[in-house]
Design a protein around this motif. Structure first.
Motif, mmCIF file in Angstrom:
data_model
loop_
_atom_site.group_PDB
_atom_site.id
_atom_site.type_symbol
_atom_site.label_atom_id
_atom_site.label_comp_id
_atom_site.label_asym_id
_atom_site.label_seq_id
_atom_site.Cartn_x
_atom_site.Cartn_y
_atom_site.Cartn_z
ATOM 1 N N GLN A 7 2.797 -119.184 -60.933
ATOM 2 C CA GLN A 7 4.078 -118.638 -60.491
ATOM 3 C C GLN A 7 4.281 -118.915 -59.012
ATOM 4 O OE1 GLN A 7 4.582 -114.541 -61.707
ATOM 5 N NE2 GLN A 7 6.353 -114.189 -60.397
ATOM 6 N N PRO A 16 6.252 -116.855 -56.085
ATOM 7 C CA PRO A 16 6.817 -115.494 -56.002
ATOM 8 C C PRO A 16 8.315 -115.505 -55.750
ATOM 9 C CG PRO A 16 5.521 -116.015 -54.041
ATOM 10 C CD PRO A 16 5.280 -117.116 -55.017
ATOM 11 N N THR A 26 11.693 -112.554 -56.218
ATOM 12 C CA THR A 26 12.250 -111.295 -56.692
ATOM 13 C C THR A 26 13.155 -111.569 -57.899
ATOM 14 O OG1 THR A 26 12.252 -110.498 -54.419
ATOM 15 C CG2 THR A 26 13.626 -109.283 -55.983
ATOM 16 N N SER A 77 8.027 -110.896 -58.846
ATOM 17 C CA SER A 77 6.825 -111.177 -58.063
ATOM 18 C C SER A 77 5.667 -110.268 -58.451
ATOM 19 C CB SER A 77 7.115 -111.028 -56.566
ATOM 20 O OG SER A 77 8.083 -111.968 -56.142
ATOM 21 N N HIS A 125 1.431 -110.560 -58.723
ATOM 22 C CA HIS A 125 0.503 -109.665 -58.023
ATOM 23 C C HIS A 125 -0.423 -108.961 -59.006
ATOM 24 C CE1 HIS A 125 3.964 -109.313 -54.873
ATOM 25 N NE2 HIS A 125 3.353 -110.480 -54.815
ATOM 26 N N GLN A 175 -0.781 -119.556 -57.564
ATOM 27 C CA GLN A 175 0.514 -119.622 -56.891
ATOM 28 C C GLN A 175 0.629 -121.024 -56.312
ATOM 29 O OE1 GLN A 175 1.501 -116.600 -53.940
ATOM 30 N NE2 GLN A 175 2.638 -118.117 -52.744
ATOM 31 N N SER A 226 9.818 -116.489 -63.182
ATOM 32 C CA SER A 226 10.666 -116.747 -62.025
ATOM 33 C C SER A 226 11.990 -116.016 -62.193
ATOM 34 C CB SER A 226 10.921 -118.248 -61.856
ATOM 35 O OG SER A 226 11.570 -118.509 -60.623
#
Length: 573
Positions: free
Chosen positions: A212, A214, A216, A219, A223, A239, A264
């Motif tokens: 991925q 990151p 919004t 995200s 994590h 990442q 995403s």
């Protein structure tokens, strides 16, 4: 507690609002209450105006309401910004150094905390969240030991922070009188966001590779899985530089045999389009999570919207099979992610889990044990993976990977399988993967791929109707609007209205006959969506020829509250 308690925590980014909201929510989780928690924040690290809203109830809810009983004012302008939402005789916890106009027509109760004085006495800075929390638990008669336990758990990885904040909370408690008494219940709940639920669904489905960039609002999936990978050595999390690399690495990992996922937002997914077609043409299993936010371009990066439905439905060149699942709540973020892995692997195609910012980043209480039993799939075995090949499986020594006559059974071999060689390409190909241009083979291969959607449709469960099946009015929605729709409809049902709610969850394959039968029974249809162009309405019209004359649309970056939707529906009933 006889009624809902709504607490809002507002102020500038960087003042500890998120910590206060999380700690307070977990205090009420320990007290056995249902909680729905949402947040609004600006796209900046510090400054701006952010706020978290906690709805604390005795019943299971999945949406916000308008009225606020308690406000934590971390900044001077918080009271002015949220005054219109405060209930009469509401309570505001505020720094006593703020110049607050105490003359109002709502008889609000101001709990003034001498923040600067206490910071000097304790020789601490940045403890306003702990001070407000301490004052809150004392006012509402909650045992201070519960707050301290939650604070220490929250700061367990930060040496000294737990005791520092607990001490601040104790000092604030001394300044406040107990006015109310909130009793404890014996309920045991988990407290998860939509992102958390997607994470758990993927892990329970046997996720082995996640990649991925990151973005919004998803995200947190990266994590969560990065933390999991620290203790789970079978899980690889990466990442990388951009979403083109993301999806191609996921396809490569899946081709090699790992259950793979990527995630995403719309802008990142736009870079994945060509590779979506590759996964479908090469018939490689893939799960993609798409977290919607308002576009176009960067749009409103920290707000919510349901504007990507048509984008993901037609996310590639030509006709190609892919599945789109749209969970209606946080519980379904878990179950539909598990379903996505099952369908992707069994039918060897890309499956999209379509959520949005409101669903991804809001939290609620649920019984995870109960949810984990709702969709029983044995992920200990690989679906569609052929281990041993016979002569009938081969053509000139190559595996007939893409054979046409398959009766809905799609099989592949993993690299290293004896006699399992075939060509895997994005060009059109024959049954062993060799590139072709013959029309007859092209037609057969198109049908082989597209038929997958018919087989998948037979496996999907019925979508839910809330209320009487033969109601005069049917309200239709999807995704994060569902919680507000269902609760607003329930209010109208209690008033004697003949109304129900129908939540559409499976966008592709679309259950045309089922949806047509449900909507055809209503005398009046009302569509609710968080987008400008009524995208689900357009899809339903395309598939069933049923058109919505009444719509309630919102596209300002905010979600519907129960009260707003109730008032709009009441006008149309």
């Amino acid at each position: 507690m006889k009624k809902d308690l709504v607490v809002r925590i507002g102020g500038e980014a960087g003042l500890g609002l998120a910590a206060a909201a999380d700690i307070l929510a977990k205090v009420f989780v320990r007290l056995g209450y249902h909680i729905y928690s949402s947040k609004e924040y600006a796209s900046q690290i510090k400054g701006g105006h952010n706020y978290h809203t906690l709805r604390i109830t005795n019943s299971n809810v999945s949406a916000d309401v308008n009225d606020v009983e308690v406000l934590f004012a971390f900044s001077k302008d918080t009271i002015a910004k949220h005054y219109e939402f405060m209930k009469k005789k509401g309570i505001i916890f505020v720094d006593d150094s703020f110049n607050v106009n105490e003359e109002d027509n709502k008889n609000l109760v101001l709990i003034k905390i001498p923040v600067k004085k206490l910071e000097q006495e304790l020789q601490e800075k940045g403890i306003v969240n702990a001070l407000f929390l301490g004052a809150f638990v004392k006012y509402f008669g909650i045992k201070s030991s519960i707050l301290e336990e939650v604070i220490k758990e929250f700061f367990k990885e930060k040496a000294g922070q737990g005791e520092r904040n607990s001490k601040a909370a104790r000092e604030a408690e001394k300044l406040v009188e107990r006015v109310e008494e909130i009793e404890a219940h014996n309920n045991k709940f988990d407290f998860l966001s939509g992102n958390d639920a997607v994470t758990l669904g993927a892990l329970d489905a046997g996720l082995k590779f996640h990649v991925q960039y990151p973005m919004t609002p998803v995200s947190a999936i990266l994590h969560n899985l990065a933390k999991e990978a620290e203790k789970n050595k079978e899980l690889k999390v990466m990442q990388v530089e951009d979403e083109i690399a993301v999806i191609n690495m996921a396809i490569g990992a899946s081709y090699a045999g790992a259950r793979a996922m990527c995630a995403s937002s719309g802008g990142g997914f736009a870079l994945m389009i060509e590779a979506m077609g590759l996964a479908s043409m090469a018939e490689v299993p893939l799960v993609v999570v798409e977290g919607q936010r308002p576009g176009p371009s960067t749009g409103l990066p920290t707000k919510t919207e349901q504007g990507d439905l048509k984008f993901v439905l037609y996310s590639g060149t030509g006709d190609f099979p892919h599945v789109v699942l749209a969970p209606a709540n946080i519980e379904e973020c878990y179950t539909e992610t598990k379903r996505a892995f099952y369908l992707a692997e069994k039918y060897q195609l890309p499956v999209l889990v379509l959520i949005d910012k409101q669903l991804a980043e809001s939290f609620k209480t649920l019984s995870f044990h109960d949810e984990s039993r709702k969709l029983s799939i044995d992920f200990s075995k690989k679906y569609g993976v052929k281990i041993k090949l016979e002569d009938k499986d081969l053509r000139n020594g190559l595996f007939k990977r893409y054979q046409v006559e398959n009766d809905g059974v799609y099989e592949r071999t993993l690299p290293g399988t004896e006699n399992g060689f075939y060509t895997c390409a994005g060009d059109e190909h024959d049954e062993v993967g060799e590139i072709i241009e013959e029309q007859e083979i092209r037609i057969k291969m198109m049908k082989r791929r597209m038929n997958k959607l018919d087989y998948i449709a037979k496996e999907l469960p019925l979508q839910e109707i809330y209320g009487e099946k033969n109601a005069e009015i049917t309200v239709v929605g999807w995704g994060s609007t569902s919680g507000a729709i269902i609760e607003a409809v329930e209010r109208l049902q209690k008033q004697g209205k003949s109304i129900n709610a129908f939540i559409v969850k499976y966008m592709r394959p679309f259950m045309s006959e089922e949806v047509g039968n449900v909507l055809g029974k209503a005398k009046k249809l009302i569509l609710v969506e968080n987008n400008y162009s009524a995208q689900l309405g357009g899809l339903i019209q395309e598939k069933t020829m049923i058109r919505f004359e009444e719509t309630i649309l919102r596209y300002d970056g905010k979600n519907f509250s129960v009260d707003e939707l109730y008032e709009e529906l009441k006008k149309k009933c």
